[in-house]
Design a protein around this motif. Structure first.
Motif, PDB file in Angstrom:
ATOM      1  N   ALA A   1      29.054  53.477  40.595  1.00 39.55           N
ATOM      2  CA  ALA A   1      29.274  54.694  40.862  1.00 39.55           C
ATOM      3  C   ALA A   1      30.422  55.579  40.251  1.00 39.55           C
ATOM      4  CB  ALA A   1      29.483  54.647  42.570  1.00 39.55           C
ATOM      5  N   GLY A   2      30.206  56.801  39.913  1.00 40.56           N
ATOM      6  CA  GLY A   2      31.248  57.293  38.871  1.00 40.56           C
ATOM      7  C   GLY A   2      31.397  56.999  37.508  1.00 40.56           C
ATOM      8  N   LEU A   3      31.019  55.760  36.994  1.00 41.85           N
ATOM      9  CA  LEU A   3      30.938  55.529  35.812  1.00 41.85           C
ATOM     10  C   LEU A   3      30.615  56.421  34.760  1.00 41.85           C
ATOM     11  CD1 LEU A   3      31.912  52.915  34.107  1.00 41.85           C
ATOM     12  CD2 LEU A   3      29.388  52.239  34.132  1.00 41.85           C
ATOM     13  N   TYR A   4      29.496  56.971  34.996  1.00 42.56           N
ATOM     14  CA  TYR A   4      28.892  57.971  34.112  1.00 42.56           C
ATOM     15  C   TYR A   4      29.539  59.334  33.639  1.00 42.56           C
ATOM     16  CZ  TYR A   4      25.907  54.113  33.979  1.00 42.56           C
ATOM     17  OH  TYR A   4      25.184  52.713  34.062  1.00 42.56           O
ATOM     18  N   ASP A   5      30.486  59.610  34.767  1.00 39.44           N
ATOM     19  CA  ASP A   5      31.069  60.839  34.741  1.00 39.44           C
ATOM     20  C   ASP A   5      31.852  60.970  33.378  1.00 39.44           C
ATOM     21  OD1 ASP A   5      29.804  61.258  37.295  1.00 39.44           O
ATOM     22  OD2 ASP A   5      31.606  60.834  38.528  1.00 39.44           O
ATOM     23  N   GLY A   6      32.634  59.874  33.176  1.00 39.84           N
ATOM     24  CA  GLY A   6      33.544  59.784  32.142  1.00 39.84           C
ATOM     25  C   GLY A   6      32.911  59.491  30.824  1.00 39.84           C
ATOM     26  N   MET A   7      31.419  59.421  30.663  1.00 36.81           N
ATOM     27  CA  MET A   7      30.974  58.989  29.286  1.00 36.81           C
ATOM     28  C   MET A   7      30.712  60.142  28.451  1.00 36.81           C
ATOM     29  SD  MET A   7      28.572  55.620  29.797  1.00 36.81           S
ATOM     30  CE  MET A   7      29.256  54.212  30.389  1.00 36.81           C
ATOM     31  N   THR A   8      30.712  59.743  27.107  1.00 36.78           N
ATOM     32  CA  THR A   8      30.419  60.834  26.242  1.00 36.78           C
ATOM     33  C   THR A   8      28.957  61.086  26.248  1.00 36.78           C
ATOM     34  OG1 THR A   8      29.931  59.077  24.430  1.00 36.78           O
ATOM     35  CG2 THR A   8      32.437  59.985  24.707  1.00 36.78           C
ATOM     36  N   SER A   9      28.440  62.201  25.448  1.00 36.71           N
ATOM     37  CA  SER A   9      27.052  62.525  25.472  1.00 36.71           C
ATOM     38  C   SER A   9      26.398  61.454  24.705  1.00 36.71           C
ATOM     39  CB  SER A   9      26.871  63.943  24.857  1.00 36.71           C
ATOM     40  OG  SER A   9      27.221  64.049  23.644  1.00 36.71           O
ATOM     41  N   ALA A  10      26.701  60.951  23.642  1.00 41.45           N
ATOM     42  CA  ALA A  10      26.548  59.836  22.895  1.00 41.45           C
ATOM     43  C   ALA A  10      26.137  58.642  23.708  1.00 41.45           C
ATOM     44  CB  ALA A  10      27.132  59.422  21.696  1.00 41.45           C
ATOM     45  N   GLU A  11      26.874  58.198  24.417  1.00 41.04           N
ATOM     46  CA  GLU A  11      26.850  57.144  25.501  1.00 41.04           C
ATOM     47  C   GLU A  11      25.813  57.434  26.299  1.00 41.04           C
ATOM     48  OE1 GLU A  11      31.386  55.139  25.412  1.00 41.04           O
ATOM     49  OE2 GLU A  11      31.156  56.878  26.522  1.00 41.04           O
ATOM     50  N   LEU A  12      25.777  58.805  26.962  1.00 42.69           N
ATOM     51  CA  LEU A  12      24.813  58.982  27.860  1.00 42.69           C
ATOM     52  C   LEU A  12      23.308  58.989  27.377  1.00 42.69           C
ATOM     53  CD1 LEU A  12      26.759  61.736  29.949  1.00 42.69           C
ATOM     54  CD2 LEU A  12      26.015  59.534  30.962  1.00 42.69           C
ATOM     55  N   ASP A  13      23.286  59.409  25.843  1.00 42.04           N
ATOM     56  CA  ASP A  13      21.887  59.190  25.358  1.00 42.04           C
ATOM     57  C   ASP A  13      21.464  57.935  25.181  1.00 42.04           C
ATOM     58  OD1 ASP A  13      21.954  62.070  25.015  1.00 42.04           O
ATOM     59  OD2 ASP A  13      22.372  62.134  22.973  1.00 42.04           O
ATOM     60  N   GLN A  14      22.551  57.083  24.931  1.00 42.68           N
ATOM     61  CA  GLN A  14      22.094  55.497  24.775  1.00 42.68           C
ATOM     62  C   GLN A  14      21.402  55.048  26.250  1.00 42.68           C
ATOM     63  OE1 GLN A  14      25.307  52.985  23.825  1.00 42.68           O
ATOM     64  NE2 GLN A  14      23.937  51.382  23.612  1.00 42.68           N
ATOM     65  N   ARG A  15      21.934  55.503  27.279  1.00 33.35           N
ATOM     66  CA  ARG A  15      21.537  55.075  28.712  1.00 33.35           C
ATOM     67  C   ARG A  15      20.149  55.597  28.939  1.00 33.35           C
ATOM     68  NH1 ARG A  15      26.216  53.712  26.862  1.00 33.35           N
ATOM     69  NH2 ARG A  15      27.282  51.947  28.067  1.00 33.35           N
ATOM     70  N   GLU A  16      20.268  57.045  28.406  1.00 34.10           N
ATOM     71  CA  GLU A  16      18.697  57.798  28.888  1.00 34.10           C
ATOM     72  C   GLU A  16      17.577  56.994  28.089  1.00 34.10           C
ATOM     73  OE1 GLU A  16      17.802  61.496  27.058  1.00 34.10           O
ATOM     74  OE2 GLU A  16      17.536  62.268  28.899  1.00 34.10           O
ATOM     75  N   LYS A  17      17.979  56.823  26.709  1.00 38.48           N
ATOM     76  CA  LYS A  17      16.822  56.010  25.865  1.00 38.48           C
ATOM     77  C   LYS A  17      16.513  54.738  26.527  1.00 38.48           C
ATOM     78  CE  LYS A  17      16.307  55.036  21.306  1.00 38.48           C
ATOM     79  NZ  LYS A  17      16.841  53.895  20.461  1.00 38.48           N
ATOM     80  N   PHE A  18      17.397  54.221  26.913  1.00 33.30           N
ATOM     81  CA  PHE A  18      17.175  52.852  27.382  1.00 33.30           C
ATOM     82  C   PHE A  18      16.184  52.933  28.824  1.00 33.30           C
ATOM     83  CE2 PHE A  18      17.993  49.835  30.938  1.00 33.30           C
ATOM     84  CZ  PHE A  18      17.515  48.843  30.553  1.00 33.30           C
ATOM     85  N   LEU A  19      16.569  53.898  29.789  1.00 33.54           N
ATOM     86  CA  LEU A  19      15.775  53.962  31.078  1.00 33.54           C
ATOM     87  C   LEU A  19      14.659  54.540  30.625  1.00 33.54           C
ATOM     88  CD1 LEU A  19      18.569  55.594  33.354  1.00 33.54           C
ATOM     89  CD2 LEU A  19      17.590  53.450  33.640  1.00 33.54           C
ATOM     90  N   LEU A  20      14.492  55.556  29.424  1.00 32.55           N
ATOM     91  CA  LEU A  20      12.887  56.099  29.539  1.00 32.55           C
ATOM     92  C   LEU A  20      12.063  54.885  29.036  1.00 32.55           C
ATOM     93  CD1 LEU A  20      13.836  59.152  27.236  1.00 32.55           C
ATOM     94  CD2 LEU A  20      12.816  59.120  29.410  1.00 32.55           C
ATOM     95  N   GLU A  21      12.353  53.900  28.215  1.00 30.11           N
ATOM     96  CA  GLU A  21      11.797  52.778  27.772  1.00 30.11           C
ATOM     97  C   GLU A  21      11.635  51.795  29.012  1.00 30.11           C
ATOM     98  OE1 GLU A  21      10.391  52.131  25.283  1.00 30.11           O
ATOM     99  OE2 GLU A  21      10.113  49.722  25.003  1.00 30.11           O
ATOM    100  N   ALA A  22      12.312  51.630  29.678  1.00 32.04           N
ATOM    101  CA  ALA A  22      12.372  50.618  31.040  1.00 32.04           C
ATOM    102  C   ALA A  22      11.273  51.417  32.056  1.00 32.04           C
ATOM    103  CB  ALA A  22      13.698  50.313  31.544  1.00 32.04           C
TER     104      ALA A  22
END
Ligand SMILES: [Fe+2]
Ligand SMILES: [Fe+2]
Length: 339
Positions: A240-261
Motif C-alpha cells: 500500500a502506497g509504495l507505487y505513489d512515489g515511483m518514477t514512470s520508468a519504475e512503474l513501466d517495469q511493474r506494468e510490463k511484468f503484470l501484463l506478462e503475468a
C-alpha cells in the motif's frame, strides 16, 4: 562424486541432471538484507503475523482422511450441476457418456495445479523473508512459509493417497514461477505471488471448495482458503502506497511484468492438458474453454480479486484493463468504478 548418483536398483550411473529431471532450477541475483530496526508491534502486518501463528492447523489431525475416494466412480448430482453445460452445449468436446470421466480428470488437473502453485508460494515467500527490508514483513513472510508447507503437504497427500492421478505443472504457471524466482525487485515478487498467484488461488479455492467431488478435498480447500485470505491481505497491506512515489520508468517495469503475468495466467484455464489426456479434440477443447459462458464466467470470477487488488494499489493501468478485456477475463462493468 557429488555430481554422480548410483541407482539403487541396477547400479547404473546417472549424472545429477539425468537423475533429477524432476527439478526446475532458476539462477537469481538477489539482495538479502538484515535490519537492526526490530519494527513496530501494533501495525497491520504485525497483527496479520499474530493471526497466522494462531491459525495453524495440522493436515494429519484436522482433516478426516477416512473417506474412500474412488477415482472415476459416478458422482452424484450434487457435484454435477456446474458441469451440465459440458454436455448440453454442442460445442463441448466432451461426449455425454464421458462427462463423469471428465469431472474426475478436471478435479485431478485442478488439484495438481493448486499443489504446484503452493510449492511456488512456498519458495517465493521464502525468498521474501530474505529480501524485504522491514522486520514485520520478514516475520510475517516466515509464518506464511509454514502455511504454504502445510498446503503442499495436504494436496500432495490427497493426490498420492486418495486420487492416484496427477498432472504436471501448467506451462503458464511454470513460466511465471521461473520469472518470479529470477526477479531481483522484491515488490515485483510480491506482485506476482501475493497479488496475482495468491489472488487467483484464493478465488479458485473458494469456488472449488463447493464444487469438488468428495469431502476430503472440500475440507482441505476450505481450510487453505482461510489461510490464503490472510496472504492476500498481506500483499495489499505491504504494498500500500509504495507505487505513489515511483518514477514512470519504475512503474513501466511493474506494468510490463503484470501484463506478462496476467497473460500467462489466462492461458492456464484452457484445460489443454485435460483434453490431451482424455484424447479429445484439443483445438475444439481450447476453443470451448475460451468461449463457453460457464468457462469464461469462471475465469472472470477468478480475476475479479486480482483486478480489485491492482485497483487498490493504483496499478490498474489502461493497458492492463485492455488485456483483461481482450482475454475475456473481465466485463467492461468491472472497470466502471475506476473510470
Ligand atoms: Fe497456499
Ligand atoms: Fe498462500
Amino acid at each position: 562424486m557429488a555430481d554422480k548418483l548410483r541407482s539403487e536398483s541396477d547400479s547404473t550411473l546417472f549424472t545429477l541432471d539425468q537423475a533429477r529431471s524432476d527439478l526446475m532450477e532458476v539462477d537469481a541475483s538477489i539482495r538479502a538484507c538484515l535490519t537492526w530496526d526490530y519494527g513496530e508491534r501494533d501495525n497491520r502486518i504485525w497483527r496479520l503475523y499474530q493471526k497466522n501463528k494462531n491459525s495453524q492447523w495440522n493436515a494429519d489431525t484436522d482433516i478426516n482422511w477416512d473417506y474412500d475416494v474412488r477415482f472415476g466412480a459416478s458422482l452424484t448430482d450434487e457435484f454435477s450441476a456446474g458441469m451440465a453445460t459440458f454436455v448440453v452445449d454442442h460445442e463441448s468436446p466432451v461426449p455425454k457418456e464421458r462427462l463423469n470421466e471428465f469431472r474426475w480428470q478436471y478435479q485431478a488437473w485442478m488439484v495438481s495445479q493448486f499443489l504446484h502453485g503452493e510449492q511456488g508460494a512456498l519458495v517465493t515467500t521464502a525468498r521474501l523473508v530474505e529480501t524485504v527490508p522491514d522486520m514485520e514483513s520478514k516475520v510475517y513472510a516466515a509464518s506464511q512459509v509454514a502455511d504454504e508447507a502445510r498446503h503442499v503437504e495436504a494436496y500432495a497427500r490427497y493426490i498420492d493417497e486418495k486420487l492416484g492421478e496427477s498432472y504436471p505443472i501448467n506451462p503458464g504457471l511454470k513460466a511465471l514461477l521461473r520469472d518470479l524466482l529470477a526477479e531481483s525487485e522484491w515488490d515485483i515478487v510480491y506482485l506476482g505471488m501475493q497479488v496475482v498467484v495468491e489472488g487467483l488461488a484464493l478465488a479458485a479455492t473458494r469456488l472449488a471448495g463447493s464444487g469438488f467431488g468428495d469431502p476430503i478435498i472440500t475440507s482441505i480447500t476450505k481450510m487453505i482458503a482461510r489461510d490464503e485470505a490472510r496472504h492476500v491481505g498481506f500483499g495489499s497491506v505491504a504494498l500500500a502506497g509504495l507505487y505513489d512515489g515511483m518514477t514512470s520508468a519504475e512503474l513501466d517495469q511493474r506494468e510490463k511484468f503484470l501484463l506478462e503475468a496476467i497473460h500467462l495466467m489466462s492461458r492456464r484455464f484452457l484445460l489443454k492438458e485435460v483434453w490431451e489426456r482424455m484424447d479429445l479434440d484439443v483445438e475444439k477443447g481450447i476453443r470451448f474453454a475460451r468461449t463457453d459462458p460457464m468457462m469464461f464466467g469462471y475465469r472472470q470470477l477468478l480475476f475479479q480479486q486480482v483486478i480489485h487488488l491492482l485497483r487498490q494499489l493504483g496499478l490498474l493501468t489502461p493497458k492492463l484493463r485492455d488485456l483483461f478485456l481482450s482475454e475475456n477475463l473481465a466485463r467492461p462493468e468491472a472497470f466502471r468504478s475506476a473510470a
